[in-house]
Design a protein around this motif. Structure first.
Motif, PDB file in Angstrom:
ATOM      1  N   VAL A 142      14.944  17.710  61.659  1.00 57.67           N
ATOM      2  CA  VAL A 142      13.989  16.955  62.476  1.00 57.67           C
ATOM      3  C   VAL A 142      13.569  15.714  61.698  1.00 57.67           C
ATOM      4  N   GLY A 143      13.627  14.563  62.301  1.00 58.15           N
ATOM      5  CA  GLY A 143      13.234  13.311  61.651  1.00 58.15           C
ATOM      6  C   GLY A 143      14.013  13.102  60.373  1.00 58.15           C
ATOM      7  N   GLU A 144      13.318  12.547  59.361  1.00 60.77           N
ATOM      8  CA  GLU A 144      14.026  12.289  58.105  1.00 60.77           C
ATOM      9  C   GLU A 144      13.673  13.303  57.039  1.00 60.77           C
ATOM     10  N   ASP A 145      12.589  14.070  57.295  1.00 55.88           N
ATOM     11  CA  ASP A 145      12.097  14.934  56.212  1.00 55.88           C
ATOM     12  C   ASP A 145      11.790  16.365  56.639  1.00 55.88           C
ATOM     13  N   ASN A 146      12.171  16.724  57.858  1.00 53.43           N
ATOM     14  CA  ASN A 146      11.924  18.083  58.376  1.00 53.43           C
ATOM     15  C   ASN A 146      10.443  18.405  58.567  1.00 53.43           C
ATOM     16  N   VAL A 147       9.588  17.393  58.484  1.00 51.52           N
ATOM     17  CA  VAL A 147       8.164  17.662  58.733  1.00 51.52           C
ATOM     18  C   VAL A 147       7.937  17.642  60.248  1.00 51.52           C
ATOM     19  N   LEU A 148       7.625  18.814  60.792  1.00 52.30           N
ATOM     20  CA  LEU A 148       7.415  18.931  62.242  1.00 52.30           C
ATOM     21  C   LEU A 148       5.994  18.543  62.611  1.00 52.30           C
ATOM     22  N   CYS A 149       5.060  18.842  61.711  1.00 57.31           N
ATOM     23  CA  CYS A 149       3.657  18.548  61.995  1.00 57.31           C
ATOM     24  C   CYS A 149       2.893  18.575  60.678  1.00 57.31           C
ATOM     25  N   GLN A 150       1.788  17.854  60.599  1.00 49.03           N
ATOM     26  CA  GLN A 150       0.970  17.911  59.389  1.00 49.03           C
ATOM     27  C   GLN A 150      -0.442  17.444  59.668  1.00 49.03           C
ATOM     28  N   LEU A 151      -1.353  17.875  58.826  1.00 50.37           N
ATOM     29  CA  LEU A 151      -2.747  17.455  58.939  1.00 50.37           C
ATOM     30  C   LEU A 151      -3.454  17.730  57.621  1.00 50.37           C
ATOM     31  N   TYR A 152      -4.617  17.119  57.451  1.00 49.86           N
ATOM     32  CA  TYR A 152      -5.422  17.472  56.283  1.00 49.86           C
ATOM     33  C   TYR A 152      -6.892  17.470  56.672  1.00 49.86           C
ATOM     34  N   VAL A 153      -7.683  18.180  55.891  1.00 46.85           N
ATOM     35  CA  VAL A 153      -9.139  18.139  56.057  1.00 46.85           C
ATOM     36  C   VAL A 153      -9.742  17.980  54.667  1.00 46.85           C
ATOM     37  N   GLU A 154     -10.917  17.382  54.584  1.00 47.78           N
ATOM     38  CA  GLU A 154     -11.554  17.242  53.271  1.00 47.78           C
ATOM     39  C   GLU A 154     -13.061  17.328  53.414  1.00 47.78           C
ATOM     40  N   LYS A 155     -13.673  17.755  52.344  1.00 48.89           N
ATOM     41  CA  LYS A 155     -15.125  17.954  52.351  1.00 48.89           C
ATOM     42  C   LYS A 155     -15.634  17.655  50.950  1.00 48.89           C
ATOM     43  N   GLY A 156     -16.746  16.938  50.859  1.00 45.27           N
ATOM     44  CA  GLY A 156     -17.329  16.657  49.550  1.00 45.27           C
ATOM     45  C   GLY A 156     -16.656  15.487  48.853  1.00 45.27           C
ATOM     46  N   LYS A 157     -16.645  15.548  47.527  1.00 50.54           N
ATOM     47  CA  LYS A 157     -16.124  14.448  46.694  1.00 50.54           C
ATOM     48  C   LYS A 157     -14.604  14.455  46.675  1.00 50.54           C
ATOM     49  N   PRO A 158     -13.991  13.297  46.332  1.00 47.21           N
ATOM     50  CA  PRO A 158     -12.540  13.291  46.163  1.00 47.21           C
ATOM     51  C   PRO A 158     -12.136  14.295  45.073  1.00 47.21           C
ATOM     52  N   MET A 159     -11.040  14.994  45.291  1.00 52.25           N
ATOM     53  CA  MET A 159     -10.649  16.044  44.357  1.00 52.25           C
ATOM     54  C   MET A 159     -10.282  15.494  42.982  1.00 52.25           C
ATOM     55  N   SER A 160      -9.847  14.213  42.908  1.00 46.68           N
ATOM     56  CA  SER A 160      -9.523  13.647  41.590  1.00 46.68           C
ATOM     57  C   SER A 160     -10.779  13.662  40.701  1.00 46.68           C
ATOM     58  N   GLU A 161     -11.930  13.330  41.302  1.00 47.24           N
ATOM     59  CA  GLU A 161     -13.193  13.373  40.533  1.00 47.24           C
ATOM     60  C   GLU A 161     -13.539  14.798  40.127  1.00 47.24           C
ATOM     61  N   VAL A 162     -13.322  15.720  41.037  1.00 48.82           N
ATOM     62  CA  VAL A 162     -13.669  17.119  40.769  1.00 48.82           C
ATOM     63  C   VAL A 162     -12.796  17.660  39.634  1.00 48.82           C
ATOM     64  N   PHE A 163     -11.512  17.372  39.694  1.00 49.02           N
ATOM     65  CA  PHE A 163     -10.625  17.859  38.628  1.00 49.02           C
ATOM     66  C   PHE A 163     -10.984  17.230  37.275  1.00 49.02           C
ATOM     67  N   ALA A 164     -11.426  15.962  37.316  1.00 48.25           N
ATOM     68  CA  ALA A 164     -11.786  15.290  36.060  1.00 48.25           C
ATOM     69  C   ALA A 164     -12.979  15.969  35.390  1.00 48.25           C
ATOM     70  N   GLU A 165     -13.853  16.566  36.188  1.00 49.22           N
ATOM     71  CA  GLU A 165     -15.048  17.222  35.629  1.00 49.22           C
ATOM     72  C   GLU A 165     -14.804  18.676  35.232  1.00 49.22           C
ATOM     73  N   ALA A 166     -13.636  19.207  35.611  1.00 45.06           N
ATOM     74  CA  ALA A 166     -13.410  20.652  35.446  1.00 45.06           C
ATOM     75  C   ALA A 166     -13.131  21.034  33.998  1.00 45.06           C
ATOM     76  N   ASP A 167     -13.556  22.249  33.631  1.00 42.66           N
ATOM     77  CA  ASP A 167     -13.193  22.788  32.312  1.00 42.66           C
ATOM     78  C   ASP A 167     -11.806  23.417  32.353  1.00 42.66           C
ATOM     79  N   SER A 168     -11.487  23.997  33.508  1.00 39.89           N
ATOM     80  CA  SER A 168     -10.128  24.527  33.651  1.00 39.89           C
ATOM     81  C   SER A 168      -9.714  24.458  35.106  1.00 39.89           C
ATOM     82  N   ILE A 169      -8.413  24.550  35.300  1.00 42.80           N
ATOM     83  CA  ILE A 169      -7.863  24.532  36.660  1.00 42.80           C
ATOM     84  C   ILE A 169      -7.015  25.780  36.812  1.00 42.80           C
ATOM     85  N   TYR A 170      -7.244  26.527  37.879  1.00 40.13           N
ATOM     86  CA  TYR A 170      -6.427  27.719  38.146  1.00 40.13           C
ATOM     87  C   TYR A 170      -5.528  27.377  39.324  1.00 40.13           C
ATOM     88  N   GLU A 171      -4.240  27.403  39.076  1.00 45.54           N
ATOM     89  CA  GLU A 171      -3.294  27.044  40.137  1.00 45.54           C
ATOM     90  C   GLU A 171      -2.330  28.184  40.375  1.00 45.54           C
TER      91      GLU A 171
END
Ligand code: MTE
Ligand code: MOS
Length: 713
Positions: A142-171
């Motif tokens: 489908v199309g050029e990248d097989n992406v049939l549909c996509q969306l995003y939602v966000e709340k609060g501060k940009p995550m780049s700022e949040v990660f910068a303040e973090a002591d650790s990241i669990y992924e």
């Protein structure tokens, strides 16, 4: 006798006919001169069709294909979009794609002919997994990248700022597999002609969906097709859009042959060649401070949509909107992407996208809690969202949230606190707990802007008939609806009629999906009944009303911001297990749950839903393994795709909390899917504790547990 109130116990109105074998399923219908149909399907996952050779057909036998679609029609089914073809033409995109129908009077001869159809293909390289799809293995579908549909939602501060303040990241990345609906009655339909119109008898959830989807094949108005729902032996989302895939080709065949034609899938066809739950792959990156407090969560959600979109975009939306679980995290960003692959299109399945992300967030939080030495239940409870709390779509929780009370009920009844001390990690015994919710009805302004449900009550003498397009599929809707009308009108439930819908006779009350029927359609019926009661002395008359959306709850469907749902069902489940150290079989030794469904219209029916939903959810996490290798499903019968039976699990202990919903009939909210949404995570939590392993995917049958224990090959 009139009922004294909604809490009176009644006998399920459909029970006797079903128990006695009198209920009529599609299989039970015959018409004079009726023919049978078998599907000619693609036997490869991807490629071009070079030639189709049909054996010489005896008189009265037909091969129907895209060539039989009249010039005024189009070879497309209208689900949410029109991308799913009725018949494959030129190329095939998944194993089981409909190429044609063989139609004739004798089923044995048809099977013989089917065996002698010879289709030559030039095979392509199929993309099967989400990773294959992302990598565009074999070229984009489908199309050029097989992406049939996509969306995003966000709340609060940009995550780049949040990660910068973090002591650790669990992924970590959590995955879920296909799930097969295994409705007791397989997919089936009959198409015939009555009084110059087409009439379709179908095992289906949404009669009006079928009408809309197939009319374009012949280029005729939807009203020229009558859909009659027959007794439906279970659906679970698998008969929401999928009946179109049977009814479309049948309609084209009827247009050519003009005789009643019946198509009934056998179990193997139903398992191999029908829609499934979307497999998912969810990666969470969680920013934590030094004490293990959550600063923010970033999520990337992939769903395997298969070869066509069908309902995937809506399923993905619901998945993303449930990706923060029942929690109020200060900052979040979640992106969802639906990927096209060469597997059978994925579609609605009880929970409609929410179970995948709810499993992922619950399990992710369990892992973080354990890493920091907290009890998962206590850790999660710190983040419970409250009334007024901001949701992942920047809306607010409108209602009171009773999770703390529900947790207490489950913790007390299960002996959770004692058991977590008594069963050390890796002791072979474990107890797990999970929290979940389910947004009732269509998302945002869908009910108001898209569905616009209507319901009608008709009074004839002392009897009242309910005319809606919503269907009974085992969930107890028929009983709930008749009970609502009977109680409001103050008449015996036996004096309220409701027939399986016929689209030429009833109002379009919207699809039987999204756990909306009792909550939304039941409310309209309640309002109709209230007016009818006031005017009762007027003689014979009818009352029809439309859905009314509560004021003051904005929703923007282009940005997905606002109050996605006004009434959520809420749940808490605990599951206790004991592992057989030799075989790695997991025995469930206890199940406890508490649900907030507003107010129960019928407690016995709710009990049935709780029992079934929780069993189906634990099955999803444990034994229900549907593998797809190179585009082919491996499990094709109920002996290799194992679903839980009443022998598997102990008697469940269950509770309800009372939290009447302002806009539901008698305070009721949707609950049919809620009960599926969380026991899987509680089960996995228990298995992890019992065995001292960390699980990143479901299902986890014994062979996969063996591997996780490091004993695998
Ligand atoms: N229960 C039974 N017995 N059979 C089913 O097919 N479908 C589930 C759930 N419970 C189902 C079931 C699904 S997918 C939905 S959306 C809801 O019931 C529908 O419930 P409603 O009547 O509240 O809309
Ligand atoms: Mo249910 S999956 O919304 O039919």
């Amino acid at each position: 006798m009139p009922l004294t109130g909604i809490d009176d116990r009644v006998v399920r109105v459909d029970a006797a006919a079903k128990a006695r074998g009198e209920a009529r399923y599609v299989c039970d219908y015959t018409f004079p001169d009726m023919l049978y149909a078998y599907m000619v399907r693609s036997s490869i996952p991807r490629g071009t069709i070079d030639s189709i050779s049909i054996p010489k057909l005896p008189d009265g036998y037909y091969f129907i294909s895209a060539a039989d679609i009249p010039p005024e029609g189009k070879n497309e089914l209208w689900m949410i979009q029109k991308d799913w073809r009725c018949f494959a033409e030129g190329d095939v995109r998944y194993v089981g794609e409909t190429i044609g129908l063989l139609v004739g009077p004798d089923r044995n001869i048809l099977k013989y002919l089917l065996d002698h159809v010879d289709i030559k293909y030039t095979e392509g390289i199929p993309a099967v997994s989400i990773d294959d799809g992302i990598a565009c293995k074999g070229g984009a579908i489908v199309g050029e990248d097989n992406v049939l549909c996509q969306l995003y939602v966000e709340k609060g501060k940009p995550m780049s700022e949040v990660f910068a303040e973090a002591d650790s990241i669990y992924e970590e990345t959590l995955e879920t597999g296909f799930q097969e609906h295994v409705h007791l009655e397989t997919n089936a339909a009959i198409v015939t002609e009555e009084d110059g119109k087409y009439a379709i008898y179908a095992s289906a959830q949404c009669p009006f969906y079928i009408r809309k989807s197939v009319a374009g094949l012949l280029g005729i108005p939807q009203e020229d097709i009558i859909i009659r729902q027959t007794t439906t032996g279970g659906a679970f989302g698998g008969k929401e859009h999928f009946p179109d895939v049977l009814c479309g080709p049948l309609l084209v065949a009827e247009h050519r042959i003009h005789k009643p034609i019946k198509l009934v899938f056998d179990r193997e066809e139903d398992m191999l060649y029908s829609v499934k739950r979307h497999p998912s792959k969810v990666t969470y990156r969680t920013a934590l401070d030094k004490d293990g407090n959550i600063l923010g969560i970033e999520g990337l959600v992939y769903y395997n949509c298969g070869a066509y979109l069908s309902a995937s975009y809506v399923v993905l939306q619901r998945g993303v909107f449930h990706a923060n679980g029942v929690y109020d995290f200060p900052n979040t960003y979640v992106k969802g992407i639906g990927i096209a692959t060469n597997t059978f299109p994925s579609d609605a399945f009880r929970g409609f996208g929410a179970p995948q992300t709810l499993f992922a967030i619950e399990t992710h939080l369990d892992h973080i809690a354990r890493k920091f030495g907290f009890d998962p239940a206590e850790y999660k409870a710190r983040y419970f969202i409250k009334q007024g709390g901001e949701t992942i779509t920047n809306g607010h929780i409108v209602e009171r949230v009773m999770l703390p009370e529900m947790m207490k009920q489950v913790v007390d009844a299960s002996g959770y606190e004692e058991k977590i001390r008594k069963y050390p990690i890796g002791s072979g015994r474990g107890i797990g707990i999970s929290f979940y919710n389910h947004g009732g009805a269509f998302t945002g302004n869908g009910e108001q802007a898209i569905i616009k449900a209507h319901a009608r009550l008709v009074k004839t003498g002392g009897r009242v008939r309910i005319e809606v397009g919503s269907t009974e599929m085992g969930q107890g809707f028929q009983t709930a609806l008749r009970k609502i009308a009977a109680v409001v009108l103050g008449i015996p439930i036996e004096d309220v009629d409701y027939d399986n819908p016929d689209t030429s006779l009833v109002c379009d009350s919207g699809p039987t999906a999204a756990s909306r029927s009792t909550m939304i359609v039941g409310k309209i019926v309640e309002r109709c009944a209230a007016e009818m009661k006031e005017r009762w002395a007027e003689g014979d008359f009818s009352v029809e009303k439309e859905y009314e959306h509560p004021e003051g709850h904005p929703w923007d469907q282009s940005t997905f911001r606002g109050d996605a749902y006004l009434g959520y069902g809420w749940g808490c489940a605990a599951v206790e297990v004991e592992a057989d150290k030799l075989t790695n079989e997991i025995h469930v030794t206890g199940i406890w749950s508490s649900h907030d469904i507003g107010h129960a219209i019928d407690e016995l029916i709710v009990h049935g839903q709780v029992n079934g939903g929780i069993a189906q959810s634990i099955g999803y996490a444990s034994m229900e393994k549907m593998e797809n290798r190179n585009g082919y499903f491996r499990q094709s019968s109920m002996s290799d795709y194992v679903v839980p039976t009443s022998m598997e699990f102990p008697k469940q202990e269950w509770f309800l909390v009372e939290n009447p919903y302002e806009w539901g009939p008698f305070g009721a909210k949707g609950m049919g899917e809620l009960v599926f949404n969380g026991a899987d995570a509680a089960y996995i939590d228990a298995v992890e504790r019992a065995l001292g392993i960390t699980v990143h995917r479901i299902p986890m049958p014994p062979e996969d547990i063996e591997e996780a224990l490091g004993n695998g090959q």
